[in-house]
Scaffold this motif. Structure first.
Motif, PDB file in Angstrom:
ATOM      1  N   ALA A  42       0.811  -1.226   0.000  1.00 50.31           N
ATOM      2  CA  ALA A  42       0.000   0.000   0.000  1.00 50.31           C
ATOM      3  C   ALA A  42       0.839   1.267   0.000  1.00 50.31           C
ATOM      4  O   ALA A  42       0.429   2.285  -0.560  1.00 50.31           O
ATOM      5  N   VAL A  85      -4.472   0.357  -2.039  1.00 52.07           N
ATOM      6  CA  VAL A  85      -5.303  -0.198  -0.973  1.00 52.07           C
ATOM      7  C   VAL A  85      -6.063  -1.412  -1.482  1.00 52.07           C
ATOM      8  O   VAL A  85      -6.151  -2.441  -0.803  1.00 52.07           O
ATOM      9  N   GLY A 104      -3.696  -4.349  -1.700  1.00 57.80           N
ATOM     10  CA  GLY A 104      -3.444  -4.928  -0.383  1.00 57.80           C
ATOM     11  C   GLY A 104      -4.605  -5.780   0.101  1.00 57.80           C
ATOM     12  O   GLY A 104      -4.416  -6.888   0.621  1.00 57.80           O
ATOM     13  N   THR A 150      -2.518  -1.718   5.499  1.00 53.51           N
ATOM     14  CA  THR A 150      -3.017  -1.217   4.221  1.00 53.51           C
ATOM     15  C   THR A 150      -3.900   0.012   4.394  1.00 53.51           C
ATOM     16  O   THR A 150      -3.785   0.984   3.642  1.00 53.51           O
ATOM     17  N   ARG A 193      -2.790   3.753   4.391  1.00 52.85           N
ATOM     18  CA  ARG A 193      -2.552   4.523   3.169  1.00 52.85           C
ATOM     19  C   ARG A 193      -3.524   5.711   3.070  1.00 52.85           C
ATOM     20  O   ARG A 193      -3.232   6.722   2.418  1.00 52.85           O
TER      21      ARG A 193
END
Length: 211
Positions: A67, A81, A84, A128, A131
């Motif tokens: 991410a 994202v 991930g 993740t 992010r």
């Protein structure tokens, strides 16, 4: 974020009740369990909690690599994202296959493997979502979120806590769903995790393509 909290709640409930008595995202709880296992000389519990901690950390590292860090030009939902979360889905799918192949009754070794796969999956999810760059945002460890909710209510800023309360409710609902399926239809337990997370990934892909 609420949907991801549902995934976390279901996964933690299944890990705690059916896969060795350890959490898959609450590492504070696992650290306590690890200490208890040391005092009680419970080797199986030590392996479950200690292994879950290591798997979660490995998942966090993987999620962070996938991410990356927030960027000024990020979209509302950055593509990394989605990547991930797709990897998280693969890990949970692997656990689900193992669960179904063993008829929801995995032996000691397989139990640990499935627990560690789920812990790694939630580690990926935990890092993740960072992010998004939102301070305090979490879909797994919610003690800080609960603390913030209480502090803002006391300060007369209750209108600011709606999203945090929704995430907390999502976690509880996911745990209830996961535990309920374990009790009434154990083979179906992974469905909540896969359906909800899969829905998030699909929605993210569709929205990303439209934009």
């Amino acid at each position: 974020m609420v949907a991801l909290a549902v995934v976390s709640g279901a996964t933690d409930a299944i890990g705690l009740l059916a896969l060795g008595g350890a959490f898959t995202s609450v590492m504070t709880g696992n650290l306590v369990i690890l200490g208890v296992s040391a005092s009680s000389a419970d080797g199986a519990l030590a392996i479950a909690s200690g292994g879950a901690i290591l798997a979660f950390c490995a998942g966090c590292a993987l999620g962070a690599r996938l991410a990356g860090l927030p960027r000024p030009d990020d979209a509302v939902w950055p593509r990394p994202v989605t990547v991930g979360l797709a990897v998280e889905f693969v890990l949970l799918a692997g656990y689900a296959v193992g669960w179904w192949v063993t008829g929801a009754e995995p032996g000691p070794v397989v139990t640990q493997v499935l627990l560690f796969a789920m812990a790694a999956a939630l580690g990926v999810q935990s890092s993740t979502v960072q992010r998004f760059g939102i301070s305090g945002m979490s879909t797994t460890y919610l003690t800080g979120t609960l603390t913030t909710v209480v502090m803002r209510i006391v300060a007369g800023r209750a209108r600011e806590v709606r999203s945090s309360v929704e995430i907390i409710v999502g976690l509880v609902a996911g745990a209830a769903a996961g535990a309920g399926l374990l009790l009434v239809a154990p083979l179906t337990a992974p469905i909540v995790q896969l359906a909800v997370l899969g829905g998030v990934v699909v929605a993210a892909v569709v929205v990303g393509r439209r934009r």
